[in-house]
Design an enzyme around this catalytic site. Structure first.
Site, PDB file in Angstrom:
ATOM      1  CB  CYS A  77      -0.960  -0.118   1.160  1.00 22.09           C
ATOM      2  SG  CYS A  77      -2.313   1.299   1.163  1.00 22.09           S
ATOM      3  CG  HIS A 175      -4.048  -3.301   2.759  1.00 20.12           C
ATOM      4  ND1 HIS A 175      -3.216  -2.926   3.387  1.00 20.12           N
ATOM      5  CD2 HIS A 175      -4.706  -2.267   2.280  1.00 20.12           C
ATOM      6  CE1 HIS A 175      -3.043  -1.696   3.510  1.00 20.12           C
ATOM      7  NE2 HIS A 175      -4.110  -1.344   2.839  1.00 20.12           N
ATOM      8  CD  GLU A 177      -2.128  -6.355   5.074  1.00 17.34           C
ATOM      9  OE1 GLU A 177      -2.506  -5.110   5.504  1.00 17.34           O
ATOM     10  OE2 GLU A 177      -1.526  -6.592   4.109  1.00 17.34           O
TER      11      GLU A 177
END
Length: 193
Positions: A77, A175, A177
């Site tokens: 990001c 992202h 994650e």
């Protein structure tokens, strides 16, 4: 395997730690240049505003450390955006790893782009076992245009770089994650590069 997450006060760090933990990896958080240099893999996260994040990197002496790293580095990001040449956000110079400027989405789009979108035109082993047009999670108002380093494309009003790669540096606008099983596979691919 020593994985270091760069800790400069601008990170979405906890969710990355949890995602790596689910994959069976333990990461170290550090702003110490020597610890970062000694890592096998480096993750450079970021959430927030570009110019203040660059100031934080400067306060930790990391604006020279990060471009000098020789092991695989993954910017996530804002981390990816800071690896670019310049950002319109706060009109700040970046680290200059990727030869592209980060610009704001046009005012006729809903900004920030928040939510799930697709990635396509996937290149490099970072995207092994990742399907074309798979869905990833994004939250951003600025983007890197398509460039010679683009290895994945997302469309939001126009096609832009959702991932870039040059030498030992990878960057993803999304992202991983927070991108469910697909994102975890991308993190696993990075760790095993």
């Amino acid at each position: 395997m020593k994985i270091v997450i760069i800790d400069y006060g601008a990170g979405n760090i906890q969710s990355i730690i949890f995602a790596l933990d689910r994959l069976g990896y333990t990461a170290t958080l550090s702003d110490d240049p020597e610890v970062i240099r000694s890592a096998d893999k480096v993750i450079f996260p970021g959430v927030g505003e570009a110019s203040s994040a660059m100031k934080k990197l400067g306060q930790h002496g990391l604006e020279e450390v990060i471009p000098s790293l020789t092991q695989p580095v993954l910017g996530i990001c804002l981390g990816m955006q800071l690896m670019c040449r310049y950002s319109e956000e706060g009109k700040t110079s970046g680290l200059g790893i990727f030869d592209v400027d980060v610009i704001r989405f046009s005012d006729d789009l809903k900004v920030p782009q928040i939510g799930w979108n697709q990635i396509r035109e996937l290149k490099t082993p970072l995207f092994d076992q990742i399907p074309e047009n798979g869905y990833i999670y994004l939250v951003h108002s600025y983007y890197a245009p398509l460039c010679e380093d683009t290895i994945a494309v997302t469309d939001y009003g126009l096609p832009y770089s959702s991932a870039v790669w040059k030498d030992n540096f990878w960057g993803v606008q999304f992202h991983p994650e927070k991108s469910s099983a697909l994102g975890e596979q991308i993190l696993k691919n990075f760790i095993t590069l």
